[in-house]
Design an enzyme around this catalytic site. Structure first.
Site, mmCIF file in Angstrom:
data_model
loop_
_atom_site.group_PDB
_atom_site.id
_atom_site.type_symbol
_atom_site.label_atom_id
_atom_site.label_comp_id
_atom_site.label_asym_id
_atom_site.label_seq_id
_atom_site.Cartn_x
_atom_site.Cartn_y
_atom_site.Cartn_z
ATOM 1 N N ASP A 139 -7.273 -1.262 -4.522
ATOM 2 C CA ASP A 139 -8.342 -0.812 -3.622
ATOM 3 C C ASP A 139 -9.257 0.188 -4.311
ATOM 4 O OD1 ASP A 139 -7.231 -2.386 -1.642
ATOM 5 O OD2 ASP A 139 -6.031 -0.748 -0.810
ATOM 6 N N ASP A 164 0.855 -1.191 0.000
ATOM 7 C CA ASP A 164 0.000 0.000 0.000
ATOM 8 C C ASP A 164 0.885 1.233 0.000
ATOM 9 O OD1 ASP A 164 -2.347 -1.444 0.032
ATOM 10 O OD2 ASP A 164 -2.534 -1.414 2.224
#
Length: 231
Positions: A171, A157
């Site tokens: 995402d 991330d």
């Protein structure tokens, strides 16, 4: 059924009137006509899934090579920043202590998305499901191929949303796909692309048409029977 002269008294059976599809299109459990799947509906699903997966993996390779762990790069002040982390949990760094469970859940969701896409005949549904599949595969790839091991890999991330959570391209695709799915659901658009209530109207119209076609045939049979009795 025939009379002595060989005249057919029983009206011919209409496949469509019996609930069958005259054009061979399949019916669902409720008898509603489903549109056949075509390349026009499956293509957006496959293309969006592959593009999303490719963008996600490419962006993660870039993040690993360009960002240092914990180092923050502001993009829009403190609202949007770049910050590299390795996430053992779910999307947006949720469920950090349940890596294996999250992996199993992601696999189940991925299978469900593929099944739904195979049944879908609406380009809007297949596009939404393509985004969901691409995002899910992007994060699943990290789960299976990154450290510390298969099924327990940490997701890369690097998009920090004001310190609230950190996500990635996968995402974003998952959220966009979910928003479209919710919109289609509330709009009453089924996987076949037909709005809720339209099937009922179509069936009522078909029933009325069948009755109109059957009435002259029934009247003709009655007149022939009456003529035979009079004779």
């Amino acid at each position: 059924m025939q009379d002595e002269a060989g005249t057919t008294l029983t009206p011919p059976t209409d496949p469509a009137a019996d609930g069958g599809a005259a054009d061979g299109a399949p019916d669902d459990a409720s008898g509603a006509r489903l549109r056949p799947r075509t390349r026009a509906t499956l293509a957006p699903f496959a293309v969006l899934a592959l593009v999303t997966l490719g963008l996600d993996q490419a962006s993660k390779v870039w993040a690993l090579g360009s960002l240092d762990d914990g180092h923050v790069v502001p993009l829009v002040g403190d609202v949007l920043r770049l910050r590299l982390i390795r996430n053992p949990g779910a999307a947006f760094s949720i469920g950090d202590s349940s890596t294996v469970v999250m992996t199993a859940l992601a696999v189940a969701i991925t299978i469900a998305v593929v099944v739904a896409a195979w049944r879908a005949a609406s380009p809007r549904w297949t596009a939404a499901l393509g985004l969901l599949l691409g995002g899910s595969l992007g994060n699943l790839s990290d789960r299976f191929f990154r450290e510390p091991g298969p099924g327990r890999g940490h997701v890369i991330d690097f998009i920090d949303y004001g310190g609230l959570f950190v996500g990635n391209v996968a995402d974003i695709a998952i959220v966009l796909g979910a928003v479209v799915v919710v919109w289609l659901t509330f709009a009453g658009v089924g996987l076949d692309g037909v709005r809720a209530g339209r099937h009922a109207r179509d069936e009522d119209a078909d029933d009325a048409e069948d009755e109109t076609q059957e009435t002259p045939a029934a009247e003709s049979a009655q007149e022939q029977t009456k003529g035979e009795r009079d004779a």
